[in-house]
Design a protein around this motif. Structure first.
Motif, PDB file in Angstrom:
ATOM      1  N   LEU A  47       0.830  -1.207   0.000  1.00 18.97           N
ATOM      2  CA  LEU A  47       0.000   0.000   0.000  1.00 18.97           C
ATOM      3  C   LEU A  47       0.866   1.258   0.000  1.00 18.97           C
ATOM      4  N   ASP A  48       1.959   1.207   0.775  1.00 22.94           N
ATOM      5  CA  ASP A  48       2.840   2.374   0.862  1.00 22.94           C
ATOM      6  C   ASP A  48       3.812   2.464  -0.310  1.00 22.94           C
ATOM      7  N   ASN A  49       4.029   1.335  -0.977  1.00 28.94           N
ATOM      8  CA  ASN A  49       5.013   1.325  -2.074  1.00 28.94           C
ATOM      9  C   ASN A  49       4.393   0.681  -3.318  1.00 28.94           C
ATOM     10  N   LYS A  50       3.418   1.387  -3.877  1.00 31.04           N
ATOM     11  CA  LYS A  50       2.627   0.791  -4.957  1.00 31.04           C
ATOM     12  C   LYS A  50       3.459   0.394  -6.168  1.00 31.04           C
ATOM     13  N   GLU A  51       4.634   1.062  -6.328  1.00 32.75           N
ATOM     14  CA  GLU A  51       5.456   0.749  -7.504  1.00 32.75           C
ATOM     15  C   GLU A  51       5.989  -0.678  -7.467  1.00 32.75           C
ATOM     16  N   PHE A  52       5.937  -1.311  -6.306  1.00 33.38           N
ATOM     17  CA  PHE A  52       6.476  -2.670  -6.205  1.00 33.38           C
ATOM     18  C   PHE A  52       5.417  -3.762  -6.389  1.00 33.38           C
ATOM     19  N   ILE A  53       4.191  -3.342  -6.625  1.00 33.67           N
ATOM     20  CA  ILE A  53       3.137  -4.360  -6.794  1.00 33.67           C
ATOM     21  C   ILE A  53       3.309  -5.064  -8.140  1.00 33.67           C
ATOM     22  N   THR A  54       3.321  -6.363  -8.108  1.00 34.32           N
ATOM     23  CA  THR A  54       3.407  -7.138  -9.352  1.00 34.32           C
ATOM     24  C   THR A  54       2.167  -8.033  -9.442  1.00 34.32           C
ATOM     25  N   PRO A  55       1.802  -8.427 -10.665  1.00 35.65           N
ATOM     26  CA  PRO A  55       0.568  -9.222 -10.808  1.00 35.65           C
ATOM     27  C   PRO A  55       0.625 -10.558 -10.073  1.00 35.65           C
ATOM     28  N   ASP A  56       1.834 -11.068  -9.827  1.00 35.62           N
ATOM     29  CA  ASP A  56       1.905 -12.392  -9.190  1.00 35.62           C
ATOM     30  C   ASP A  56       1.945 -12.310  -7.668  1.00 35.62           C
ATOM     31  N   SER A  57       1.826 -11.106  -7.121  1.00 32.19           N
ATOM     32  CA  SER A  57       1.840 -10.972  -5.662  1.00 32.19           C
ATOM     33  C   SER A  57       0.609 -11.638  -5.053  1.00 32.19           C
ATOM     34  N   PRO A  58       0.760 -12.313  -3.911  1.00 37.13           N
ATOM     35  CA  PRO A  58      -0.393 -12.962  -3.261  1.00 37.13           C
ATOM     36  C   PRO A  58      -1.526 -11.975  -2.963  1.00 37.13           C
ATOM     37  N   THR A  59      -1.190 -10.711  -2.775  1.00 38.89           N
ATOM     38  CA  THR A  59      -2.246  -9.727  -2.482  1.00 38.89           C
ATOM     39  C   THR A  59      -3.170  -9.564  -3.681  1.00 38.89           C
ATOM     40  N   GLN A  60      -2.619  -9.751  -4.864  1.00 34.69           N
ATOM     41  CA  GLN A  60      -3.430  -9.625  -6.069  1.00 34.69           C
ATOM     42  C   GLN A  60      -4.436 -10.754  -6.157  1.00 34.69           C
ATOM     43  N   ARG A  61      -4.065 -11.866  -5.620  1.00 33.50           N
ATOM     44  CA  ARG A  61      -4.973 -13.003  -5.710  1.00 33.50           C
ATOM     45  C   ARG A  61      -6.032 -12.992  -4.615  1.00 33.50           C
ATOM     46  N   LEU A  66      -6.053  -2.461  -4.192  1.00 30.86           N
ATOM     47  CA  LEU A  66      -4.894  -2.192  -5.045  1.00 30.86           C
ATOM     48  C   LEU A  66      -5.066  -2.778  -6.436  1.00 30.86           C
ATOM     49  N   THR A  67      -5.950  -3.752  -6.548  1.00 35.16           N
ATOM     50  CA  THR A  67      -6.024  -4.480  -7.814  1.00 35.16           C
ATOM     51  C   THR A  67      -6.612  -3.627  -8.920  1.00 35.16           C
ATOM     52  N   ASN A  68      -6.172  -3.912 -10.111  1.00 37.15           N
ATOM     53  CA  ASN A  68      -6.707  -3.209 -11.268  1.00 37.15           C
ATOM     54  C   ASN A  68      -8.092  -3.738 -11.592  1.00 37.15           C
ATOM     55  N   LYS A  69      -8.817  -2.913 -12.325  1.00 31.54           N
ATOM     56  CA  LYS A  69     -10.178  -3.262 -12.714  1.00 31.54           C
ATOM     57  C   LYS A  69     -10.206  -4.554 -13.525  1.00 31.54           C
ATOM     58  N   PHE A  70     -11.053  -5.477 -13.126  1.00 35.03           N
ATOM     59  CA  PHE A  70     -11.302  -6.728 -13.854  1.00 35.03           C
ATOM     60  C   PHE A  70     -10.037  -7.530 -14.151  1.00 35.03           C
ATOM     61  N   LYS A  71      -9.040  -7.360 -13.306  1.00 31.37           N
ATOM     62  CA  LYS A  71      -7.820  -8.126 -13.505  1.00 31.37           C
ATOM     63  C   LYS A  71      -8.111  -9.589 -13.192  1.00 31.37           C
ATOM     64  N   LYS A  72      -7.373 -10.461 -13.853  1.00 32.50           N
ATOM     65  CA  LYS A  72      -7.586 -11.893 -13.621  1.00 32.50           C
ATOM     66  C   LYS A  72      -7.107 -12.282 -12.227  1.00 32.50           C
ATOM     67  N   ILE A  73      -7.926 -13.059 -11.524  1.00 32.80           N
ATOM     68  CA  ILE A  73      -7.471 -13.596 -10.253  1.00 32.80           C
ATOM     69  C   ILE A  73      -7.780 -15.088 -10.187  1.00 32.80           C
ATOM     70  N   THR A  74      -6.914 -15.797  -9.488  1.00 35.62           N
ATOM     71  CA  THR A  74      -7.042 -17.249  -9.455  1.00 35.62           C
ATOM     72  C   THR A  74      -7.956 -17.676  -8.315  1.00 35.62           C
ATOM     73  N   HIS A  75      -8.843 -18.626  -8.609  1.00 43.02           N
ATOM     74  CA  HIS A  75      -9.740 -19.121  -7.560  1.00 43.02           C
ATOM     75  C   HIS A  75      -8.986 -20.059  -6.624  1.00 43.02           C
ATOM     76  N   PHE A  76      -9.290 -19.994  -5.344  1.00 42.08           N
ATOM     77  CA  PHE A  76      -8.667 -20.911  -4.386  1.00 42.08           C
ATOM     78  C   PHE A  76      -9.145 -22.334  -4.647  1.00 42.08           C
ATOM     79  N   PHE A  77     -10.444 -22.455  -4.913  1.00 44.18           N
ATOM     80  CA  PHE A  77     -11.021 -23.755  -5.267  1.00 44.18           C
ATOM     81  C   PHE A  77     -11.626 -23.573  -6.657  1.00 44.18           C
TER      82      PHE A  77
END
Ligand SMILES: [Zn+2]
Length: 669
Positions: A47-61, A66-77
């Motif tokens: 949150l404090d260092n948004k430039e370091f967010i990458t699509p493969d970060s667990p927070t994205q999933r 922080l996530t972009n609009k309609f970005k793909k996310i993986t289902h847990f199940f």
């Protein structure tokens, strides 16, 4: 800065390792509390260092702001689809398979309504809504967190006891039928494109780029399943899980039951098949699930769907709506067709607001009144049909529908053909809709095929008074066309050119273009093959016409009726003799008599012919100057034989008569 990046990388690796063990290897290597702590740290750093967010970060999933609009996310199940069946037999096979896996003991089944909406997954962490996703391909969906947040029936915070640390809720987002109709009315007022059905409207609203629109659209949500991340939480049955979800504040549709016998399942299915039109949301069947969570796990999944559930779908659907009006349309050949207009209904994916009533006897059969409640279906699931009237609900202001006695457009007295159940306006080209449709037909693709002459141009030409019949088109000038709206110099020349070019055609197309009732492409071809020249057609009679293979009494009568009307006859002659419409069908190119191979030959036919009927062959040969006989004698010149020939063949052979096969014949004519 690099130290922060390192910190983030380390955290991610730890979390991903934990998740890998948890989801792939089914092992917990750290406690839930530790996991949450790590994830929180990562959230805060990112949150404090948004430039370091990458699509493969667990927070994205796990989803966040922080996530972009309609970005793909993986289902847990994985969000699997369900196997489905439309028949009791198909359902019984499912039940049999289940019972067989458990030595035929009685299995408890949970039946729910199959809501026709958009499947979504929602993650709650410590009871707080954190992420929502669409199904997508079942493994990855779209992040719709900010939109789903706007749906009032989805709680942002769960309430009650024993709320799990992390919970995945599955359910269906949908729009009420009444809200859908209101929305479409508003779209119409604002001149926006309307939605074809509630499901389509729900999908569009849920994925709208502006979440405030999602909020306005009054979407609804029903929860139909959940997953717990912690192994400690144990529920015995699916039913109990749903009741628990309901207690936590999640909306669960109350129409669900537990069954032990297929009779109960089938009863539930039948009950809602009948009730479905009374519900304010669309359902397209029921879902039957094995109730025991333990059994569900034992049954597992196959490639695409769980083995423990099935969608038992309704075969066809009927809806009740109100009849607003019946209009009487005049067809190209003057046939009057009543059309019912009703309050729009949504059936199997399509909005329907009108249905043909076919003829007068259909109106009488239904005893149809304006304002009646009527049952609408899609016959063969395609063509809208008004099935019946709910006469118990007949309103006081209902008015009986009377079939008109005069043409609704030109006011000519209508004539009824009882045999064909047809009522017709016989005004022909002087009746406006008949004129419009006939002229469009004359130049249509299968007729004279003038592509640049579409219905729009033809209508404008009629309105300007430039054309009243097909002949007028051949006298048009490019100046006439330029006088129409939206036609430039280039286009006008193109139209005139293509009208001139269409004069070269085939006899079949010409006959078809005349638009005689019941004379379609096939009948036109048969007639063209038989007569070859226009004069022969003009001088025909009923018995000759009926003799043509594939021409019945109705077609024969209609052709004679058409040609017996003086203005039709004159128009046909004028089109050929004066305008110069001509055909040059090479198959029937008639060489001058003396030069043809068959001139003055005595010919007998035997066997079955593939390319022509026997009558057609006789006609062709006669036109080529031959004389066709039915028996073989010494004077016979040629025997033409098809397949399955009879004794004539052998007799001709013994008399040394020339034998010609159908194939050879074709090369000679
Ligand atoms: Zn009319």
């Amino acid at each position: 800065m690099t130290s922060i990046k390192n910190k983030i990388d380390k955290l991610r690796k730890k979390i991903l390792r934990y998740e890998y063990f948890y989801h792939q290897l089914d092992k917990s290597i750290i406690s839930d509390a530790e996991y949450d702590y790590l994830l929180d740290q990562l959230y805060n750093l990112e949150l404090d260092n948004k430039e370091f967010i990458t699509p493969d970060s667990p927070t994205q999933r796990v989803g966040s702001n922080l996530t972009n609009k309609f970005k793909k996310i993986t289902h847990f199940f994985p969000m699997l689809s369900l196997d489905n069946t439309f028949t009791l037999k198909g359902y019984l096979e499912f039940e049999k398979r289940i019972k067989k896996s458990f030595n035929n003991i009685l299995i408890s089944l949970c039946c729910e309504l199959k809501i026709d909406g958009i499947a979504i997954s929602i993650i709650y962490e410590k009871g707080i809504f954190v992420r929502a996703a669409t199904r997508g391909d079942g493994y990855q969906g779209e992040n719709i967190t900010s939109n789903a947040r706007m749906i009032k029936s989805i709680p942002l915070k769960l309430t009650g006891l024993d709320i799990p640390k992390r919970l995945e809720v599955r359910g269906e987002v949908f729009m009420l039928k009444s809200d859908f109709l209101t929305l479409n009315k508003q779209c119409k007022i604002k001149n926006n494109k309307s939605f074809s059905n509630p499901r389509n409207a729900a999908a569009g609203s849920l994925r709208h780029i502006d979440p405030t629109i999602t909020a306005e659209r009054k979407l609804m949500f029903f929860c139909h399943g959940c997953y717990f991340f912690s192994k400690k939480i144990k529920f015995t049955t699916h039913y109990e899980q749903l009741i628990q979800c309901h207690t936590w504040g999640l909306p669960v549709n109350q129409d669900m039951i537990n069954c032990l016998q297929y009779e109960e399942v089938f009863h539930f299915y039948k009950e809602f098949e009948q009730k479905r039109h009374l519900l304010d949301f669309d359902i397209d069947g029921i879902v039957v699930k094995v109730n025991s969570i333990d059994f569900q796990n034992k049954l597992g999944v196959h490639t695409k769907a769980p083995r423990w559930a099935i969608a038992f779908k309704f075969f066809s659907s009927e809806r009740i709506t109100r009849l607003n009006d019946v209009k009487f349309q005049v067809g190209r050949t003057g046939i009057i067709t009543p059309v019912a207009y009703f309050e729009p209904v949504y059936i199997s994916g399509v909005t329907i607001k009108q249905a043909s009533l076919h003829n007068k006897s259909e109106i009488e059969r239904l005893d149809l009144h304006i304002n009646d409640h009527v049952v609408i279906c899609r016959s063969g699931d395609v063509i809208p049909k008004l099935l019946s009237v709910v006469s118990d609900y007949r309103e006081k202001n209902a008015t009986k529908i009377i079939f008109p006695t005069l043409c609704p457009v030109c006011h000519t007295k209508l004539l009824e053909n009882k045999e064909e159940k047809i009522i017709r306006c016989h005004a022909g080209l002087t009746c406006d809709p008949q004129k419009r449709k006939s002229l469009c037909h004359f130049f249509s693709k299968k007729a004279l095929n003038v592509r640049s002459l579409g219905p729009k141009i033809i209508n404008s030409l009629i309105k300007k008074g430039y054309v009243n019949n097909p002949i007028d088109f051949f006298y048009l000038t490019s100046n006439d066309l330029i006088n129409l709206r939206n036609i430039g110099d280039k286009k006008s020349i193109e139209v005139i050119d293509s009208i001139n070019q269409c004069k070269k055609t085939t006899f079949k197309r010409f006959i078809y273009a005349l638009g005689i009732s019941n004379v379609g492409e096939i009948a036109s071809e048969k007639i063209a093959n038989y007569f070859i020249t226009l004069d022969q057609l003009l001088n025909t009679n009923i018995s000759e016409l009926k003799n043509i293979h594939g021409v019945g009494k109705i077609v024969a009568t209609n052709i004679l009726n058409y040609l017996s009307i003086t203005c039709n006859r004159e128009m046909v002659i004028k089109l050929v003799k004066k305008i110069g419409i001509f055909w040059n069908d090479t198959r029937f190119l008639i060489k001058s008599y003396k030069k043809t191979y068959f001139f003055d030959k005595r010919i007998v036919l035997t066997g079955v012919f593939t390319f022509y009927s026997r009558i057609e062959l006789k006609k062709i040969l006669t036109n080529l100057g031959a004389k066709v006989f039915s028996t073989i004698c010494k004077n016979t010149d040629i025997l033409i034989y098809g397949k399955k020939f009879g004794s004539k063949f052998f007799k001709a052979k013994s008399l040394n008569i020339k034998l010609i096969s159908e194939k050879e014949l074709i090369s000679l004519i």
